[in-house]
Design an enzyme around this catalytic site. Structure first.
Site, mmCIF file in Angstrom:
data_model
loop_
_atom_site.group_PDB
_atom_site.id
_atom_site.type_symbol
_atom_site.label_atom_id
_atom_site.label_comp_id
_atom_site.label_asym_id
_atom_site.label_seq_id
_atom_site.Cartn_x
_atom_site.Cartn_y
_atom_site.Cartn_z
ATOM 1 N N ARG A 1 0.881 -1.171 0.000
ATOM 2 C CA ARG A 1 0.000 0.000 0.000
ATOM 3 C C ARG A 1 0.914 1.215 0.000
ATOM 4 O O ARG A 1 1.795 1.345 0.864
ATOM 5 C CB ARG A 1 -0.900 -0.021 1.231
ATOM 6 N N ARG A 2 0.722 2.099 -0.931
ATOM 7 C CA ARG A 2 1.606 3.268 -1.063
ATOM 8 C C ARG A 2 1.607 4.165 0.163
ATOM 9 O O ARG A 2 2.604 4.799 0.472
ATOM 10 C CB ARG A 2 1.233 4.070 -2.298
ATOM 11 N N GLU B 1 -5.010 -7.693 -5.787
ATOM 12 C CA GLU B 1 -3.732 -8.394 -5.966
ATOM 13 C C GLU B 1 -3.654 -9.617 -5.054
ATOM 14 O O GLU B 1 -3.211 -10.689 -5.472
ATOM 15 C CB GLU B 1 -2.565 -7.449 -5.684
#
Length: 166
Positions: free
Chosen positions: A12-13, A82
């Protein structure tokens, strides 16, 4: 021909970018070919389809399991997607490997707190970091897991390291 990868890193960015980059850099130094979307997925492509294609084509899936990873954002959450793709691929081919890496002070949520489609993630062995950065011992452990999936990957990784050293 498109490049093949040994490892796909999902993160997660908002809170996993730095750890994802550290893992990528250290694995690449060991000779593994590592997919990280910010570098290996140029703009202008069909993002959804390309990510799915890379996950399915890569035998090792590493999830940087930070707290924000489990704050799912509904149907359009690509980290959730994902994980779902990786778990489904694992079900049909158990020579694949899914390996969560949890930062210091964080652990995987209980299975009953995960969406139904990814409850199996709770059963995967992972790495709980004891320090803020993965140690050499941690990377040796990760490399053992990755190379256990396919000894040929390890041979190819060694060859790439040898070629770079010449």
């Amino acid at each position: 021909m498109k490049e093949q990868f040994d490892v796909f890193i999902s993160y997660r960015r908002s809170d996993g970018t730095e750890l994802a980059k550290k893992v990528r850099n250290r694995l690449e130094k060991r000779g593994f070919r590592v997919f990280l979307d910010e570098r290996d997925l140029p703009g202008g492509q069909d993002f959804d389809k390309e990510l799915e294609r890379h996950i399915l084509a890569t035998p090792n899936y590493i999830l940087i399991a930070t707290p924000d990873v489990f704050k799912f954002r509904g149907k359009d959450d690509w980290v959730l997607r994902e994980i779902q793709i990786a778990l489904k691929a694992y079900e049909s081919d158990n020579s694949r490997h899914i390996y969560p890496i949890m930062p210091k002070g964080f652990s995987m949520p209980e299975a009953d707190r995960l969406p139904e489609s990814i409850k199996a993630l709770h059963l995967k062995n992972g790495l709980n970091l004891k320090t803020d950065e993965p140690t050499d011992e941690n990377f040796a452990q990760i490399a053992r897991v990755i190379s256990a999936v396919n000894r040929r990957n390890m041979w190819n990784a060694g060859q790439r390291v040898l070629e770079r050293s010449k």
